[in-house]
Design a protein around this motif. Structure first.
Motif, PDB file in Angstrom:
ATOM      1  N   GLY A   1       4.010 -31.999  61.594  1.00  0.00           N
ATOM      2  CA  GLY A   1       5.356 -32.369  62.016  1.00  0.00           C
ATOM      3  C   GLY A   1       5.660 -33.847  61.842  1.00  0.00           C
ATOM      4  O   GLY A   1       6.829 -34.248  61.818  1.00  0.00           O
ATOM      5  N   ASP A   2       4.625 -34.669  61.684  1.00  0.00           N
ATOM      6  CA  ASP A   2       4.798 -36.099  61.417  1.00  0.00           C
ATOM      7  C   ASP A   2       4.856 -36.266  59.896  1.00  0.00           C
ATOM      8  O   ASP A   2       3.910 -36.730  59.261  1.00  0.00           O
ATOM      9  CB  ASP A   2       3.641 -36.892  62.014  1.00  0.00           C
ATOM     10  N   GLN A   3       5.957 -35.876  59.311  1.00  0.00           N
ATOM     11  CA  GLN A   3       6.071 -35.699  57.872  1.00  0.00           C
ATOM     12  C   GLN A   3       5.689 -36.961  57.092  1.00  0.00           C
ATOM     13  O   GLN A   3       6.100 -38.065  57.438  1.00  0.00           O
ATOM     14  CB  GLN A   3       7.507 -35.293  57.508  1.00  0.00           C
ATOM     15  N   ARG A   4       4.881 -36.772  56.052  1.00  0.00           N
ATOM     16  CA  ARG A   4       4.466 -37.868  55.186  1.00  0.00           C
ATOM     17  C   ARG A   4       5.074 -37.645  53.794  1.00  0.00           C
ATOM     18  O   ARG A   4       4.871 -36.585  53.187  1.00  0.00           O
ATOM     19  CB  ARG A   4       2.946 -37.941  55.089  1.00  0.00           C
ATOM     20  N   LEU A   5       5.794 -38.645  53.318  1.00  0.00           N
ATOM     21  CA  LEU A   5       6.489 -38.528  52.044  1.00  0.00           C
ATOM     22  C   LEU A   5       6.161 -39.745  51.194  1.00  0.00           C
ATOM     23  O   LEU A   5       6.177 -40.876  51.683  1.00  0.00           O
ATOM     24  CB  LEU A   5       7.998 -38.442  52.288  1.00  0.00           C
ATOM     25  N   PHE A   6       5.855 -39.496  49.919  1.00  0.00           N
ATOM     26  CA  PHE A   6       5.438 -40.569  49.011  1.00  0.00           C
ATOM     27  C   PHE A   6       6.188 -40.462  47.690  1.00  0.00           C
ATOM     28  O   PHE A   6       6.511 -39.358  47.242  1.00  0.00           O
ATOM     29  CB  PHE A   6       3.934 -40.473  48.707  1.00  0.00           C
ATOM     30  N   ILE A   7       6.421 -41.608  47.060  1.00  0.00           N
ATOM     31  CA  ILE A   7       6.780 -41.635  45.643  1.00  0.00           C
ATOM     32  C   ILE A   7       5.597 -42.233  44.895  1.00  0.00           C
ATOM     33  O   ILE A   7       4.781 -42.955  45.468  1.00  0.00           O
ATOM     34  CB  ILE A   7       8.061 -42.450  45.365  1.00  0.00           C
ATOM     35  N   SER A   8       5.513 -41.924  43.612  1.00  0.00           N
ATOM     36  CA  SER A   8       4.343 -42.373  42.860  1.00  0.00           C
ATOM     37  C   SER A   8       4.691 -42.561  41.397  1.00  0.00           C
ATOM     38  O   SER A   8       5.599 -41.917  40.866  1.00  0.00           O
ATOM     39  CB  SER A   8       3.203 -41.355  42.993  1.00  0.00           C
ATOM     40  N   SER A   9       3.957 -43.432  40.752  1.00  0.00           N
ATOM     41  CA  SER A   9       4.058 -43.583  39.297  1.00  0.00           C
ATOM     42  C   SER A   9       3.136 -42.608  38.577  1.00  0.00           C
ATOM     43  O   SER A   9       3.191 -42.504  37.349  1.00  0.00           O
ATOM     44  CB  SER A   9       3.688 -45.013  38.895  1.00  0.00           C
ATOM     45  N   ALA A  10       2.300 -41.884  39.333  1.00  0.00           N
ATOM     46  CA  ALA A  10       1.222 -41.099  38.725  1.00  0.00           C
ATOM     47  C   ALA A  10       1.477 -39.606  38.785  1.00  0.00           C
ATOM     48  O   ALA A  10       1.879 -39.065  39.825  1.00  0.00           O
ATOM     49  CB  ALA A  10      -0.103 -41.404  39.429  1.00  0.00           C
ATOM     50  N   ASP A  11       1.204 -38.935  37.686  1.00  0.00           N
ATOM     51  CA  ASP A  11       1.064 -37.487  37.695  1.00  0.00           C
ATOM     52  C   ASP A  11      -0.361 -37.145  38.125  1.00  0.00           C
ATOM     53  O   ASP A  11      -1.243 -38.006  38.141  1.00  0.00           O
ATOM     54  CB  ASP A  11       1.345 -36.916  36.304  1.00  0.00           C
ATOM     55  N   TRP A  12      -0.591 -35.870  38.451  1.00  0.00           N
ATOM     56  CA  TRP A  12      -1.926 -35.459  38.882  1.00  0.00           C
ATOM     57  C   TRP A  12      -2.737 -35.030  37.656  1.00  0.00           C
ATOM     58  O   TRP A  12      -3.030 -33.859  37.439  1.00  0.00           O
ATOM     59  CB  TRP A  12      -1.830 -34.343  39.917  1.00  0.00           C
ATOM     60  N   MET A  13      -3.056 -36.036  36.860  1.00  0.00           N
ATOM     61  CA  MET A  13      -3.893 -35.862  35.676  1.00  0.00           C
ATOM     62  C   MET A  13      -5.075 -36.805  35.801  1.00  0.00           C
ATOM     63  O   MET A  13      -4.969 -37.870  36.426  1.00  0.00           O
ATOM     64  CB  MET A  13      -3.103 -36.181  34.403  1.00  0.00           C
ATOM     65  N   SER A  14      -6.183 -36.447  35.184  1.00  0.00           N
ATOM     66  CA  SER A  14      -7.381 -37.285  35.279  1.00  0.00           C
ATOM     67  C   SER A  14      -7.119 -38.683  34.745  1.00  0.00           C
ATOM     68  O   SER A  14      -7.586 -39.674  35.302  1.00  0.00           O
ATOM     69  CB  SER A  14      -8.538 -36.634  34.512  1.00  0.00           C
ATOM     70  N   ARG A  15      -6.333 -38.775  33.676  1.00  0.00           N
ATOM     71  CA  ARG A  15      -6.064 -40.093  33.092  1.00  0.00           C
ATOM     72  C   ARG A  15      -5.310 -40.976  34.082  1.00  0.00           C
ATOM     73  O   ARG A  15      -5.525 -42.178  34.136  1.00  0.00           O
ATOM     74  CB  ARG A  15      -5.289 -39.954  31.784  1.00  0.00           C
ATOM     75  N   ASN A  16      -4.389 -40.397  34.862  1.00  0.00           N
ATOM     76  CA  ASN A  16      -3.612 -41.182  35.817  1.00  0.00           C
ATOM     77  C   ASN A  16      -4.441 -41.591  37.020  1.00  0.00           C
ATOM     78  O   ASN A  16      -4.312 -42.710  37.534  1.00  0.00           O
ATOM     79  CB  ASN A  16      -2.400 -40.387  36.299  1.00  0.00           C
ATOM     80  N   LEU A  17      -5.287 -40.697  37.488  1.00  0.00           N
ATOM     81  CA  LEU A  17      -6.044 -40.954  38.708  1.00  0.00           C
ATOM     82  C   LEU A  17      -7.316 -41.756  38.463  1.00  0.00           C
ATOM     83  O   LEU A  17      -7.816 -42.413  39.380  1.00  0.00           O
ATOM     84  CB  LEU A  17      -6.384 -39.624  39.390  1.00  0.00           C
ATOM     85  N   ASP A  18      -7.839 -41.702  37.240  1.00  0.00           N
ATOM     86  CA  ASP A  18      -9.126 -42.343  36.959  1.00  0.00           C
ATOM     87  C   ASP A  18      -9.070 -43.473  35.928  1.00  0.00           C
ATOM     88  O   ASP A  18      -9.945 -44.332  35.923  1.00  0.00           O
ATOM     89  CB  ASP A  18     -10.137 -41.303  36.455  1.00  0.00           C
ATOM     90  N   ARG A  19      -8.074 -43.463  35.045  1.00  0.00           N
ATOM     91  CA  ARG A  19      -8.088 -44.410  33.928  1.00  0.00           C
ATOM     92  C   ARG A  19      -6.799 -45.220  33.818  1.00  0.00           C
ATOM     93  O   ARG A  19      -6.558 -45.860  32.801  1.00  0.00           O
ATOM     94  CB  ARG A  19      -8.350 -43.666  32.606  1.00  0.00           C
ATOM     95  N   ARG A  20      -5.983 -45.168  34.838  1.00  0.00           N
ATOM     96  CA  ARG A  20      -4.750 -45.949  34.845  1.00  0.00           C
ATOM     97  C   ARG A  20      -4.588 -46.664  36.185  1.00  0.00           C
ATOM     98  O   ARG A  20      -5.130 -46.214  37.198  1.00  0.00           O
ATOM     99  CB  ARG A  20      -3.522 -45.059  34.605  1.00  0.00           C
TER     100      ARG A  20
END
Length: 704
Positions: free
Chosen positions: A598-617
């Motif tokens: 109920g304590d809603q968490r909302l985010f914007i991001s430059s990243a897609d959920w791809m390995s390159r975005n999470l690990d190499r960018r």
């Protein structure tokens, strides 16, 4: 649980995305020139896919790589499947053009004139255009043997001419006429009504004898090559990234050919000659039953006098949160400003930089730049700020694929204007979108920060959906400075107060938030994850979503392009739904929501959920906490997930189908709904808080 692989193949999933774009070209409910635009987009998309993804697979096969991907396919199997799918796709593209669009365009007054269609007067005009604008420019190149084949420019038009054998030999002779980077793809031909045009290759074919006086021409065939663009910067071997990137660009011009598109009218002799010269197997040769380079048809979609064949204009709306007469610094100091483009104008971001450039109280500007426009007002503002004595630092990412040359050019221009330019982080691509403005105020030094999901490009902001957050939140400002120092200097990354960054803590943060939903569900609480991004292919993130689904967590995903997650599979992903929206704007924003008890968490991001975005960018995950900004963003996310007009639902077998409509409610076309609501809010400044922005629900309909 299904015996099928747990993941879809990334490359085939991308081709299914392009199929959804083609479906819009074939959708008779869309205006005619918009359908042509969608068709052109599929061709442009396929060009990039062939140069990068097919090029990469070919390199893996040449190196003998045999390790299967998460879907269980080896590089060789992937390449075979991708080529087969591309061949089938091209058949459908040209069926769309030749059987559906061209007859309708002709009836509407936009007609492609073939040489046989030209009247005597039209032919004389075409010949005059050839003599004045084409013949003096183009140069034929004799090709005595395949070893003499010229180094043609990637993805440009060419004509192969087969000449009669010389008297002393029975062997055919060949020549190539490269068109180079010709801007004029179509020649306007006067017609009594409407608009007539002739493709340049037809014009050359009509008069090709002018290039070979006294010779017998047996064949004149248009063709186009695609070179491998999957060439990476080897940063570990260089101390000068700028010079090394220039070498990569030069190498790309001479890289191996990975695709040959050739008119299906070509004889076996011409096809064999080109295929041998370019060293291609049969799967890499595509016989085209119509005009090559469908991406060039994008130019026809701007034809004047045919507005009735286009979408109703949706110009960007000035945000009701901002008074044009008020300083942006004052507006942001009052509260966070959340803008959603292109429904809301990108102008405030440009204005923020322009104000900062001229404000005597601004001390410094720090900004990342990944892609921008050719005549960028943001680049101009940064240059002016430096010239006005402010300390300006720009982190320019030279490795932004296909924009490297432009980035090198304006990075050098910035340096000449006394901007401190840094060329990214060694070994990583800096994809985060952030601008920090440091300002001296009566209460002390204040940091104003812009975070975005898209590039600092005022042109693409008119047709890409992206979120912008402008804030002077003290903790976000401190985090922004820490982040910038970490990527520009040698400082060790410090723990952030609110931000998360890849490749440091973003993955862990997201996994932690998913696990928190699982724990709440195990304790009988409501649990919900909603997200919107461009691609989902990272195995660990998908496995975490599978685990959450198995515990009963409801997961609603809106993913425009690649999705390797297999939704709706009993015992694996039965609580996950995936939809994709393809409409007049390119869905580009990344938004993530966790119910969080109920304590809603909302985010914007430059990243897609791809390995390159999470690990190499280098990427950012930014919380949106101020209630009004959060409510606006949540309404956008919910509206995107409720689309039942343009949305397609991903099925467990990898196919996409239209979303079933709720008979108890009005249809929801998310982009139209968002535009109408932003427009209405701007017209009624007395209600700028968007309380009316809640998506329409049928009776009893819940977020789950």
């Amino acid at each position: 649980m299904s015996a099928e692989p747990r993941f879809f193949n990334r490359e085939l999933s991308w081709l299914e995305f392009n199929q959804r774009v083609l479906d819009e070209a074939r959708n008779a409910a869309n205006p005619l020139l918009e359908r042509l635009k969608f068709l052109a987009i599929t061709a442009s998309n396929l060009d990039e896919f062939a140069s990068v993804r097919v090029g990469g697979l070919k390199l893996l096969c040449e190196r003998g790589a045999s390790r299967p991907d998460p879907s269980g396919m080896t590089p060789e199997q992937q390449l075979a499947a991708v080529c087969a799918r591309m061949h089938a796709f091209i058949v459908e593209q040209y069926r769309c053009l030749l059987d559906e669009l061209e007859p309708a365009l002709t009836e509407a007054g936009i007609r492609r004139l073939r040489p046989a269609d030209l009247s005597d007067r039209q032919r004389k005009i075409a010949e005059l255009v050839f003599e004045q604008e084409v013949f003096p420019i183009l140069t034929p190149i004799a090709v005595p043997t395949v070893a003499d084949f010229p180094p043609l420019i990637n993805q440009t038009f060419n004509v192969c001419v087969r000449l009669a054998p010389a008297p002393e030999t029975a062997e055919p002779r060949f020549a190539v006429i490269p068109f180079g980077r010709q801007r004029k793809r179509f020649i306007t031909v006067p017609v009594e009504q409407g608009y007539g045009y002739c493709p340049l290759e037809d014009l050359v074919g009509m008069s090709v004898q002018r290039f070979f006086p006294g010779e017998t021409i047996e064949e004149c065939i248009s063709f186009r090559i695609t070179r491998n663009a999957d060439l990476e910067l080897r940063e570990e071997l260089t101390s000068d990234i700028l010079e090394e990137m220039k070498e990569v660009l030069a190498a790309r011009k001479e890289s191996e050919c990975v695709r040959l598109e050739i008119s299906d009218a070509a004889s076996e002799a011409v096809r064999e000659f080109l295929q041998t010269a370019l060293e291609l197997d049969d799967d890499s040769v595509y016989a085209i039953p119509g005009p090559l380079d469908l991406a060039a048809f994008m130019r026809l979609t701007d034809s004047q006098g045919f507005d009735h064949l286009k979408f109703e204009p949706w110009p960007p709306i000035p945000s009701p949160q901002l008074d044009p007469a008020e300083s942006l610094f004052a507006a942001i100091a009052r509260r966070d400003v959340l803008l959603y483009h292109p429904y809301e104008s990108f102008e405030p971001i440009v204005r923020l930089l322009e104000e900062a450039a001229d404000d005597p109280e601004v001390l410094a500007i720090k900004q990342t730049l990944y892609r921008t426009s050719p005549r960028s007002p943001i680049i101009a503002a940064l240059k002016r700020a430096a010239q006005n004595g402010k300390y300006v630092t720009a982190l320019v990412e030279l490795k932004a694929r296909f924009d490297e040359a432009r980035n090198i050019e304006w990075a050098t221009d910035l340096e000449r204007s006394d901007v401190q330019v840094i060329y990214g982080v060694k070994g990583l691509k800096t994809h985060a979108k952030i601008c920090i403005i440091v300002r001296r105020e009566p209460t002390g030094i204040q940091r104003y920060v812009h975070f975005g999901t898209g590039n600092y490009n005022e042109i693409t902001s008119r047709f890409y959906t992206d979120a912008s957050l402008m804030t002077c939140d003290e903790e976000l400002g401190a985090d922004a400075t820490t982040f910038f120092n970490a990527i520009t200097g040698y400082s060790q990354p410090q723990r952030f107060r609110k931000l998360e960054a890849a490749p440091l803590g973003m993955r862990d943060k997201l996994l932690e938030m998913i696990e928190a939903e699982i724990i709440r569900k195990k304790h009988g609480q409501r649990a919900l994850i909603m997200a919107k991004f461009n691609a989902l292919s990272d195995e660990k993130m998908i496995e975490a979503l599978y685990a959450a689904s198995n515990e009963g967590v409801k997961i609603r995903l809106n993913i425009r392009g690649v999705c390797c997650l297999r939704p709706g599979v009993p015992g694996l992903s039965e609580n996950i739904t995936v939809t994709s929206v393809v409409d007049r704007f390119l869905e580009h924003s990344r938004i993530v929501y966790f119910h969080h008890g109920g304590d809603q968490r909302l985010f914007i991001s430059s990243a897609d959920w791809m390995s390159r975005n999470l690990d190499r960018r280098v990427e950012l995950l930014v919380p949106v906490e101020q209630p009004q900004a959060r409510d606006r963003l949540l309404a956008v996310l919910k509206t995107s997930l409720q689309d039942d007009v343009k949305a397609r639902r991903l099925l467990p077998d990898g196919r996409y189908e239209s979303v079933s409509r709720n008979p108890r409610s009005e249809p929801v076309r998310s982009q139209e709904a968002l535009y109408r609501r932003y427009r209405d809010a701007a017209e009624d400044r007395a209600r700028p808080e968007f309380t009316m922005f809640e998506p329409h629900r049928a009776p009893g309909q819940d977020d789950d």
